[in-house]
Write a protein that holds these residues in place. Sequence first.
Motif, PDB file in Angstrom:
ATOM      1  N   THR A   1     -27.931  14.037 -74.527  1.00  0.00           N
ATOM      2  CA  THR A   1     -28.985  13.077 -74.170  1.00  0.00           C
ATOM      3  C   THR A   1     -29.454  13.135 -72.718  1.00  0.00           C
ATOM      4  O   THR A   1     -30.510  12.594 -72.403  1.00  0.00           O
ATOM      5  CB  THR A   1     -28.504  11.630 -74.430  1.00  0.00           C
ATOM      6  OG1 THR A   1     -27.306  11.389 -73.679  1.00  0.00           O
ATOM      7  CG2 THR A   1     -28.245  11.387 -75.898  1.00  0.00           C
ATOM      8  N   CYS A   2     -28.693  13.762 -71.815  1.00  0.00           N
ATOM      9  CA  CYS A   2     -29.014  13.604 -70.388  1.00  0.00           C
ATOM     10  C   CYS A   2     -30.384  14.148 -70.001  1.00  0.00           C
ATOM     11  O   CYS A   2     -31.050  13.605 -69.130  1.00  0.00           O
ATOM     12  CB  CYS A   2     -27.919  14.204 -69.505  1.00  0.00           C
ATOM     13  SG  CYS A   2     -27.804  15.999 -69.525  1.00  0.00           S
ATOM     14  N   ARG A   3     -30.827  15.215 -70.681  1.00  0.00           N
ATOM     15  CA  ARG A   3     -32.158  15.763 -70.345  1.00  0.00           C
ATOM     16  C   ARG A   3     -33.270  14.759 -70.647  1.00  0.00           C
ATOM     17  O   ARG A   3     -34.280  14.695 -69.948  1.00  0.00           O
ATOM     18  CB  ARG A   3     -32.392  17.038 -71.150  1.00  0.00           C
ATOM     19  CG  ARG A   3     -31.610  18.242 -70.672  1.00  0.00           C
ATOM     20  CD  ARG A   3     -32.473  19.125 -69.820  1.00  0.00           C
ATOM     21  NE  ARG A   3     -31.746  20.251 -69.265  1.00  0.00           N
ATOM     22  CZ  ARG A   3     -32.334  21.349 -68.824  1.00  0.00           C
ATOM     23  NH1 ARG A   3     -33.659  21.460 -68.892  1.00  0.00           N
ATOM     24  NH2 ARG A   3     -31.634  22.322 -68.294  1.00  0.00           N
ATOM     25  N   SER A   4     -33.071  13.963 -71.676  1.00  0.00           N
ATOM     26  CA  SER A   4     -34.086  12.996 -72.084  1.00  0.00           C
ATOM     27  C   SER A   4     -34.346  11.952 -71.003  1.00  0.00           C
ATOM     28  O   SER A   4     -35.463  11.441 -70.881  1.00  0.00           O
ATOM     29  CB  SER A   4     -33.638  12.305 -73.370  1.00  0.00           C
ATOM     30  OG  SER A   4     -34.470  11.227 -73.688  1.00  0.00           O
ATOM     31  N   GLY A   5     -33.321  11.647 -70.213  1.00  0.00           N
ATOM     32  CA  GLY A   5     -33.479  10.594 -69.211  1.00  0.00           C
ATOM     33  C   GLY A   5     -33.753  11.093 -67.808  1.00  0.00           C
ATOM     34  O   GLY A   5     -33.668  10.319 -66.853  1.00  0.00           O
ATOM     35  N   MET A   6     -34.075  12.368 -67.649  1.00  0.00           N
ATOM     36  CA  MET A   6     -34.313  12.920 -66.313  1.00  0.00           C
ATOM     37  C   MET A   6     -35.768  12.748 -65.874  1.00  0.00           C
ATOM     38  O   MET A   6     -36.682  12.790 -66.694  1.00  0.00           O
ATOM     39  CB  MET A   6     -33.961  14.408 -66.283  1.00  0.00           C
ATOM     40  CG  MET A   6     -32.478  14.694 -66.416  1.00  0.00           C
ATOM     41  SD  MET A   6     -32.141  16.472 -66.428  1.00  0.00           S
ATOM     42  CE  MET A   6     -30.354  16.497 -66.620  1.00  0.00           C
ATOM     43  N   MET A   7     -35.947  12.563 -64.566  1.00  0.00           N
ATOM     44  CA  MET A   7     -37.276  12.492 -63.960  1.00  0.00           C
ATOM     45  C   MET A   7     -37.264  13.303 -62.672  1.00  0.00           C
ATOM     46  O   MET A   7     -36.259  13.309 -61.954  1.00  0.00           O
ATOM     47  CB  MET A   7     -37.651  11.047 -63.609  1.00  0.00           C
ATOM     48  CG  MET A   7     -37.764  10.101 -64.769  1.00  0.00           C
ATOM     49  SD  MET A   7     -38.088   8.418 -64.162  1.00  0.00           S
ATOM     50  CE  MET A   7     -38.349   7.553 -65.704  1.00  0.00           C
ATOM     51  N   LEU A   8     -38.364  13.948 -62.369  1.00  0.00           N
ATOM     52  CA  LEU A   8     -38.494  14.680 -61.099  1.00  0.00           C
ATOM     53  C   LEU A   8     -39.828  14.315 -60.475  1.00  0.00           C
ATOM     54  O   LEU A   8     -40.881  14.465 -61.102  1.00  0.00           O
ATOM     55  CB  LEU A   8     -38.417  16.192 -61.327  1.00  0.00           C
ATOM     56  CG  LEU A   8     -38.478  17.069 -60.073  1.00  0.00           C
ATOM     57  CD1 LEU A   8     -37.269  16.829 -59.178  1.00  0.00           C
ATOM     58  CD2 LEU A   8     -38.571  18.541 -60.436  1.00  0.00           C
ATOM     59  N   ASP A   9     -39.764  13.815 -59.246  1.00  0.00           N
ATOM     60  CA  ASP A   9     -40.975  13.406 -58.526  1.00  0.00           C
ATOM     61  C   ASP A   9     -41.052  14.197 -57.220  1.00  0.00           C
ATOM     62  O   ASP A   9     -40.094  14.207 -56.441  1.00  0.00           O
ATOM     63  CB  ASP A   9     -40.916  11.904 -58.236  1.00  0.00           C
ATOM     64  CG  ASP A   9     -42.099  11.435 -57.401  1.00  0.00           C
ATOM     65  OD1 ASP A   9     -43.231  11.582 -57.866  1.00  0.00           O
ATOM     66  OD2 ASP A   9     -41.868  10.929 -56.287  1.00  0.00           O
ATOM     67  N   ILE A  10     -42.157  14.879 -56.992  1.00  0.00           N
ATOM     68  CA  ILE A  10     -42.322  15.685 -55.779  1.00  0.00           C
ATOM     69  C   ILE A  10     -43.621  15.285 -55.086  1.00  0.00           C
ATOM     70  O   ILE A  10     -44.675  15.206 -55.718  1.00  0.00           O
ATOM     71  CB  ILE A  10     -42.358  17.195 -56.092  1.00  0.00           C
ATOM     72  CG1 ILE A  10     -41.087  17.614 -56.838  1.00  0.00           C
ATOM     73  CG2 ILE A  10     -42.514  18.017 -54.815  1.00  0.00           C
ATOM     74  CD1 ILE A  10     -41.106  19.057 -57.324  1.00  0.00           C
ATOM     75  N   THR A  11     -43.533  15.028 -53.799  1.00  0.00           N
ATOM     76  CA  THR A  11     -44.714  14.756 -52.994  1.00  0.00           C
ATOM     77  C   THR A  11     -44.870  15.895 -51.996  1.00  0.00           C
ATOM     78  O   THR A  11     -43.967  16.154 -51.187  1.00  0.00           O
ATOM     79  CB  THR A  11     -44.570  13.430 -52.223  1.00  0.00           C
ATOM     80  OG1 THR A  11     -44.370  12.361 -53.156  1.00  0.00           O
ATOM     81  CG2 THR A  11     -45.810  13.148 -51.382  1.00  0.00           C
ATOM     82  N   ALA A  12     -46.007  16.591 -52.065  1.00  0.00           N
ATOM     83  CA  ALA A  12     -46.237  17.745 -51.173  1.00  0.00           C
ATOM     84  C   ALA A  12     -47.698  18.149 -51.230  1.00  0.00           C
ATOM     85  O   ALA A  12     -48.443  17.759 -52.141  1.00  0.00           O
ATOM     86  CB  ALA A  12     -45.355  18.923 -51.574  1.00  0.00           C
ATOM     87  N   ASP A  13     -48.116  18.948 -50.241  1.00  0.00           N
ATOM     88  CA  ASP A  13     -49.463  19.518 -50.248  1.00  0.00           C
ATOM     89  C   ASP A  13     -49.608  20.474 -51.428  1.00  0.00           C
ATOM     90  O   ASP A  13     -48.619  21.005 -51.940  1.00  0.00           O
ATOM     91  CB  ASP A  13     -49.712  20.308 -48.960  1.00  0.00           C
ATOM     92  CG  ASP A  13     -49.631  19.438 -47.721  1.00  0.00           C
ATOM     93  OD1 ASP A  13     -49.838  18.219 -47.849  1.00  0.00           O
ATOM     94  OD2 ASP A  13     -49.354  19.976 -46.636  1.00  0.00           O
ATOM     95  N   ALA A  14     -50.846  20.738 -51.811  1.00  0.00           N
ATOM     96  CA  ALA A  14     -51.104  21.665 -52.918  1.00  0.00           C
ATOM     97  C   ALA A  14     -50.509  23.043 -52.632  1.00  0.00           C
ATOM     98  O   ALA A  14     -49.930  23.686 -53.523  1.00  0.00           O
ATOM     99  CB  ALA A  14     -52.612  21.775 -53.158  1.00  0.00           C
ATOM    100  N   ALA A  15     -50.638  23.495 -51.382  1.00  0.00           N
ATOM    101  CA  ALA A  15     -50.113  24.824 -51.029  1.00  0.00           C
ATOM    102  C   ALA A  15     -48.592  24.861 -51.151  1.00  0.00           C
ATOM    103  O   ALA A  15     -48.013  25.848 -51.617  1.00  0.00           O
ATOM    104  CB  ALA A  15     -50.525  25.176 -49.600  1.00  0.00           C
ATOM    105  N   VAL A  16     -47.946  23.786 -50.741  1.00  0.00           N
ATOM    106  CA  VAL A  16     -46.489  23.713 -50.851  1.00  0.00           C
ATOM    107  C   VAL A  16     -46.084  23.681 -52.328  1.00  0.00           C
ATOM    108  O   VAL A  16     -45.126  24.362 -52.735  1.00  0.00           O
ATOM    109  CB  VAL A  16     -45.949  22.459 -50.126  1.00  0.00           C
ATOM    110  CG1 VAL A  16     -44.451  22.274 -50.386  1.00  0.00           C
ATOM    111  CG2 VAL A  16     -46.206  22.551 -48.631  1.00  0.00           C
TER     112      VAL A  16
END
Length: 460
Positions: A198-213
């Motif tokens: 089940t662990c994959r179901s509850g994962m989140m990834l948030d990234i803040t960066a420029d388009a180039a990055v």
Amino acid sequence: STSGIAYVSFAIDTSDVDYDDLALLPVFTRIMTETGAGDLSDVELSQKIGTHTGGVGVGLMSTKLNADGVPIGQVNESNHLLTKLTIGGKATSDKTEELFSIFNLILTESNLDSKKKVIEMLKETKTRLESSIQGSGHSFANTRMKARYSVSGFISEKMGGLTYLDSVSAMLKEAEEDWDSVLAKLQKMRAAILNKSTCRSGMMLDITADAAVMETIKPSVDAFLGALPGDADGEKLADPYNSEHPWITKAKSEMTEMAPLKDEGFVVPTQVSYVGKGGRLYEEGEQIPGSTAVVSRYLRTGYLWDHVRVIGGAYGGFCTFNPMEGDGVFTYLSYRDPNLDKTLDVYDATADALLEAAEELEKNPDALATAIIGAVGDLDGALSAQQKGSKAFNRWILRQTPEERQEYRDQILNTKASDFKDFAMRLKQLKDPSVACVSSKAGFEAAAKAGKIMDVNTVV
């Protein structure tokens, strides 16, 4: 612009963690970065983080959610929570691969079997909590009051409030006398969080960066996602927006005993008081208007400031009320206050003072406009790129739409003097009022003589 830096936040679900072990979760998050991981000692891990990144931190998220069909700002006794363990960090685009490798390392291979280090952590946590209660008693009083009115508030208090101090003391004793038991709980906790199915179901990834990055780091992101534990085709966790959280039932059964609806005093060695009083301003099903943000700010910067701080001599006097949070709970608080019973009298006189203010504002539109501008200013503060990303992530979790935010803003801009009167009448009829104060034994004895009787407990 993020100046070539990627700000990353990764979250994994904790709802399968045993409710009885909740107090251990904050300790678990510290272990992840402070006891070493894999082949790295605690010093080597710290050096690796410092060499390749701008810092890595582990924390906990516990967010009250609205079910489908429940609008933002409607009071609801929500049984829906989003509970996550979060790993956050930042790095330049050429170092994100190292950042992600550290995330994965501390998530899966942190050294749990570190008795000496964990005992040090618990001792440090106990000392820090005792010091914080003496120096920031208003915060603990507020958390305690919030715990009486909602399950989410109770869980927050259990993991970081006055109740948590007792839990830390108990965990310290257990770690010193029966380390194997504590280690087993930590291992069970990690197994629950990294449950393969089940662990994959509850994962989140948030990234803040420029388009180039973003373009540069995409291969690193893909590699990180591919290397994470769990089965990509595994079971789905229950929908947190429409399913009762697994901790709710036990939390509700504990609330009555551990956070009773009564006036409480907490004794610490201090020469000042932290005075809190709260209650339900809005009840289940009611919609809280944006105008309340204007009124509560007006009280915070006007009446309460003048009477608790300027006249009363406290370092601070204010109130808390969040229209968009949906709990409907209003609290008064004072900081480093030389008074206790007199401050409670000031709180009780707030409604009448606000009624008088409403009459004055009716005649003085400029003063009303100033109050509205102040509230709008709170909405539109300057944010860094990282803060903008974090705010957008939170809005996504809460499912706040631009239309809802605009409606809330319009309600603030259209606040009238009559809204102040409505707020005052609600304060007069505050439901289930209760008190939580941190003070000295002498302070509570003096308050009792003045007729302010509380159930007093010694904390420190």
